[in-house]
Motif scaffolding. Structure first.
Motif, PDB file in Angstrom:
ATOM      1  N   ALA A   1      58.740   0.131  51.726  1.00  9.97           N
ATOM      2  CA  ALA A   1      58.407   1.438  52.268  1.00  9.97           C
ATOM      3  C   ALA A   1      59.478   2.411  51.821  1.00  9.97           C
ATOM      4  O   ALA A   1      60.657   2.120  51.913  1.00  9.97           O
ATOM      5  N   ILE A   2      59.059   3.553  51.340  1.00  8.78           N
ATOM      6  CA  ILE A   2      60.025   4.530  50.844  1.00  8.78           C
ATOM      7  C   ILE A   2      60.640   5.310  51.996  1.00  8.78           C
ATOM      8  O   ILE A   2      61.847   5.480  52.054  1.00  8.78           O
ATOM      9  N   ASP A   3      59.820   5.758  52.943  1.00  6.37           N
ATOM     10  CA  ASP A   3      60.336   6.597  54.010  1.00  6.37           C
ATOM     11  C   ASP A   3      61.236   5.843  54.976  1.00  6.37           C
ATOM     12  O   ASP A   3      62.165   6.399  55.531  1.00  6.37           O
ATOM     13  N   SER A   4      60.980   4.580  55.202  1.00  2.00           N
ATOM     14  CA  SER A   4      61.875   3.775  56.051  1.00  2.00           C
ATOM     15  C   SER A   4      62.172   2.504  55.297  1.00  2.00           C
ATOM     16  O   SER A   4      61.563   1.489  55.508  1.00  2.00           O
TER      17      SER A   4
ATOM     18  N   MET B   1      71.429   2.357  55.788  1.00  2.00           N
ATOM     19  CA  MET B   1      71.514   3.809  55.606  1.00  2.00           C
ATOM     20  C   MET B   1      70.171   4.469  55.908  1.00  2.00           C
ATOM     21  O   MET B   1      69.125   3.851  55.722  1.00  2.00           O
ATOM     22  N   PRO B   2      70.198   5.724  56.341  1.00  2.67           N
ATOM     23  CA  PRO B   2      68.922   6.426  56.528  1.00  2.67           C
ATOM     24  C   PRO B   2      68.246   6.635  55.178  1.00  2.67           C
ATOM     25  O   PRO B   2      68.904   6.809  54.150  1.00  2.67           O
ATOM     26  N   ALA B   3      66.918   6.600  55.156  1.00  2.00           N
ATOM     27  CA  ALA B   3      66.162   6.731  53.914  1.00  2.00           C
ATOM     28  C   ALA B   3      66.290   8.134  53.313  1.00  2.00           C
ATOM     29  O   ALA B   3      66.229   8.300  52.105  1.00  2.00           O
ATOM     30  N   VAL B   4      66.477   9.133  54.169  1.00  2.00           N
ATOM     31  CA  VAL B   4      66.554  10.519  53.713  1.00  2.00           C
ATOM     32  C   VAL B   4      67.754  11.199  54.356  1.00  2.00           C
ATOM     33  O   VAL B   4      67.993  11.060  55.554  1.00  2.00           O
ATOM     34  N   ASP B   5      68.527  11.932  53.550  1.00  2.00           N
ATOM     35  CA  ASP B   5      69.640  12.723  54.073  1.00  2.00           C
ATOM     36  C   ASP B   5      69.059  14.059  54.548  1.00  2.00           C
ATOM     37  O   ASP B   5      68.901  15.001  53.765  1.00  2.00           O
ATOM     38  N   ALA B   6      68.725  14.112  55.830  1.00  2.00           N
ATOM     39  CA  ALA B   6      68.044  15.283  56.388  1.00  2.00           C
ATOM     40  C   ALA B   6      68.857  16.564  56.225  1.00  2.00           C
ATOM     41  O   ALA B   6      68.298  17.636  55.960  1.00  2.00           O
TER      42      ALA B   6
END
Length: 111
Positions: A4-7, A66-71
């Motif tokens: 999964a890309i988002d998570s 790590m989080p999938a996206v650096d918000a």
């Protein structure tokens, strides 16, 4: 295989067992009459992992934490684009691509 890309879930290959013992089953007399074959002579099979596989497993573990996206970075870039101040540094992009190519060449990926 879960991906999964988002998570980021990965493929679950970070856990590796290195020893296995043979347990005789009912009617199996070979284990009782002959010692288990082993290259180390300890009676257990041994699995050896290449250094590249060990590095990839370690990186996979770090990435999964790590989080999938650096918000915060996404928000900064979105604001820059909306304000019309976002600039692209072609030299920085080219340098990053060359660095990635060199790193992949070191582990034998691509060609």
């Amino acid at each position: 295989m879960a991906n999964a890309i988002d998570s980021f879930l990965g493929n679950g290959a970070a856990s590796v067992s290195t020893h296995r013992s043979r347990t005789p089953t009912q009617g199996d007399t070979s284990a009782a009459s002959a010692p288990a074959a082993s290259s180390t002579g300890t009676g257990s099979d041994e699995v050896q992992i290449t250094s590249t596989a060990s590095q990839l497993a370690g990186l996979g573990s770090k990435l999964s934490a790590m989080p999938a996206v650096d918000a915060a970075k996404v928000a900064r870039i979105s604001q820059s684009i909306a304000a019309g101040t976002y600039t692209i540094d072609a030299d920085k992009i080219a340098g990053g691509l060359l660095q990635s190519d060199r790193a992949l060449a070191q582990i034998g990926v691509g060609g």
